[in-house]
Structures are given as C-alpha cells and as structure tokens.
Design a protein around this motif. Structure first.
Motif, short mmCIF file in Angstrom:
data_model
loop_
_atom_site.label_atom_id
_atom_site.label_comp_id
_atom_site.label_asym_id
_atom_site.label_seq_id
_atom_site.Cartn_x
_atom_site.Cartn_y
_atom_site.Cartn_z
N LYS A 46 -4.66 7.31 6.14
CA LYS A 46 -5.34 7.70 4.91
C LYS A 46 -4.59 7.12 3.73
O LYS A 46 -3.43 6.72 3.83
CB LYS A 46 -5.43 9.22 4.78
N PHE A 47 -5.26 7.08 2.60
CA PHE A 47 -4.65 6.69 1.34
C PHE A 47 -4.44 7.97 0.55
O PHE A 47 -5.29 8.85 0.57
CB PHE A 47 -5.57 5.73 0.57
N THR A 48 -3.32 8.08 -0.13
CA THR A 48 -3.02 9.34 -0.79
C THR A 48 -2.46 9.09 -2.19
O THR A 48 -2.33 7.95 -2.62
CB THR A 48 -2.06 10.18 0.08
N LEU B 203 0.81 -1.22 0.00
CA LEU B 203 0.00 0.00 0.00
C LEU B 203 0.84 1.27 0.00
O LEU B 203 0.40 2.31 -0.50
CB LEU B 203 -0.96 0.00 1.19
N LYS B 204 2.06 1.21 0.53
CA LYS B 204 2.94 2.39 0.52
C LYS B 204 3.21 2.87 -0.90
O LYS B 204 3.28 4.06 -1.14
CB LYS B 204 4.28 2.06 1.19
N THR B 205 3.38 1.94 -1.81
CA THR B 205 3.70 2.33 -3.18
C THR B 205 2.51 2.20 -4.13
O THR B 205 2.53 2.76 -5.22
CB THR B 205 4.87 1.49 -3.73
N HIS B 206 1.49 1.44 -3.71
CA HIS B 206 0.34 1.21 -4.58
C HIS B 206 -0.96 1.33 -3.78
O HIS B 206 -1.71 0.35 -3.64
CB HIS B 206 0.42 -0.18 -5.24
N ALA B 207 -1.25 2.50 -3.30
CA ALA B 207 -2.45 2.72 -2.48
C ALA B 207 -3.73 2.49 -3.29
O ALA B 207 -4.79 2.28 -2.71
CB ALA B 207 -2.45 4.13 -1.90
N ASP B 208 -3.61 2.49 -4.59
CA ASP B 208 -4.78 2.31 -5.45
C ASP B 208 -5.07 0.84 -5.77
O ASP B 208 -6.07 0.53 -6.42
CB ASP B 208 -4.62 3.09 -6.75
#
Length: 166
Positions: A69-71, A32-37
């Motif tokens: 949060k996701f950014t 998720l750090k590099t691919h939150a999407d």
C-alpha cells in the motif's frame, strides 16, 4: 505425456519462482519509500527511466505483493496526538486457553481502538508490543486503565513513553 509434463513444469514455475527485484525496481522502491505521492513522471525523472517502464514496474510490484500500500506520514502534534507509547503486554496464557482465545485475539481487540497504531506478537518475556498514540499522559491513563487492561487475556502491561521521536 510431454504435454502433461510441460503443464506440470509451468505450474511449478508459476508457484515456486519468486519475483526477482533488479536495480531499477530497487530505485523505484527507494523513491516511493520517502515520496509515495510522486507521479510516474516524477519517478521517471529521478531514475532516468521511461514513464511507461515506471508504470509497468510499479504495477508489477503491486501485483506481486511487494508494494502492499501507499501511505502518509502524519504530523501528530498538529493532530493533538503528541504522546507516543510503546506498550509491552504479557498475556495470561492459562486464561486465554480456558476462554479458547489466543494472543491473536488480543491483537484484534487492540486494533479496534483508534489510538492503537500497531500491535505485534513478539518473542521474549513480552507477548505483544502495541504502539499507542494519544494527546497526553492523562488520556493515556484513561485508555490504559479503562480500555486496554480490561481486554480479556491481558495479564500485565509495561509502558515505555517516548521522550524524543525522530
């Protein structure tokens, strides 16, 4: 009496036990750090874990406040904001005290400006470090002299213009 002791124990357990992060959680966080999407399905493929496990663990990480949060990561050149500046700010503590203000108030004032990406209170000879993102040096000159340096309690500033950004 045993019921009361058990109740108190359960309360203490709820308040004092921190959530433990295991290897599965760490794998999910790293993705998720590099691919939150990524969807839960994509994360499941990468981790070789069931989709429901991914969903439940992400929900748990959010509920516990580990994931706040996701950014997104922006291309600032395409947004015409290619100049990045780290601004070191020294506060006038005497003036702040007289006006019943603090460094927290300066940070709040800074964060009202769209060009301020981040502002943090730090230790050392500097009180606050702000991250500023603008189009160019001319725009930075305007925001520094006509906006930032007019904030009550700022004594002096030192600009560090980034010449290469990773």
């Amino acid at each position: 009496m045993q019921e009361i002791e058990r109740f108190i124990y359960n309360l203490e357990h709820l308040f004092y036990i921190k959530m433990k992060i295991d290897e599965k959680d760490k794998k999910i966080i790293e993705i998720l750090k590099t691919h939150a999407d990524y969807s839960t399905r994509q994360i499941a493929k990468k981790t070789l874990l069931p989709i429901t496990t991914i969903h439940n663990r992400i929900s748990k990480l959010k509920k516990e406040g580990i994931i706040k949060k996701f950014t997104i990561e922006l291309d600032h050149k395409k947004l015409d904001q290619s100049l990045l500046v780290y601004l070191l700010i020294s506060a006038n503590l005497k003036q702040l005290k007289e006006k019943k203000r603090t460094q927290y108030d300066i940070v709040k004032d800074l964060k009202k400006f769209a060009f301020v990406e981040k502002a943090d209170i730090v230790t050392s000879g500097t009180d606050i470090i702000a991250t500023i993102r603008v189009k160019d040096v001319e725009e930075y000159d305007k925001v520094l002299l006509k906006k930032i340096q007019l904030i009550e309690g700022i004594e002096k500033t030192q600009s560090m213009i980034v010449i290469h950004e990773n």
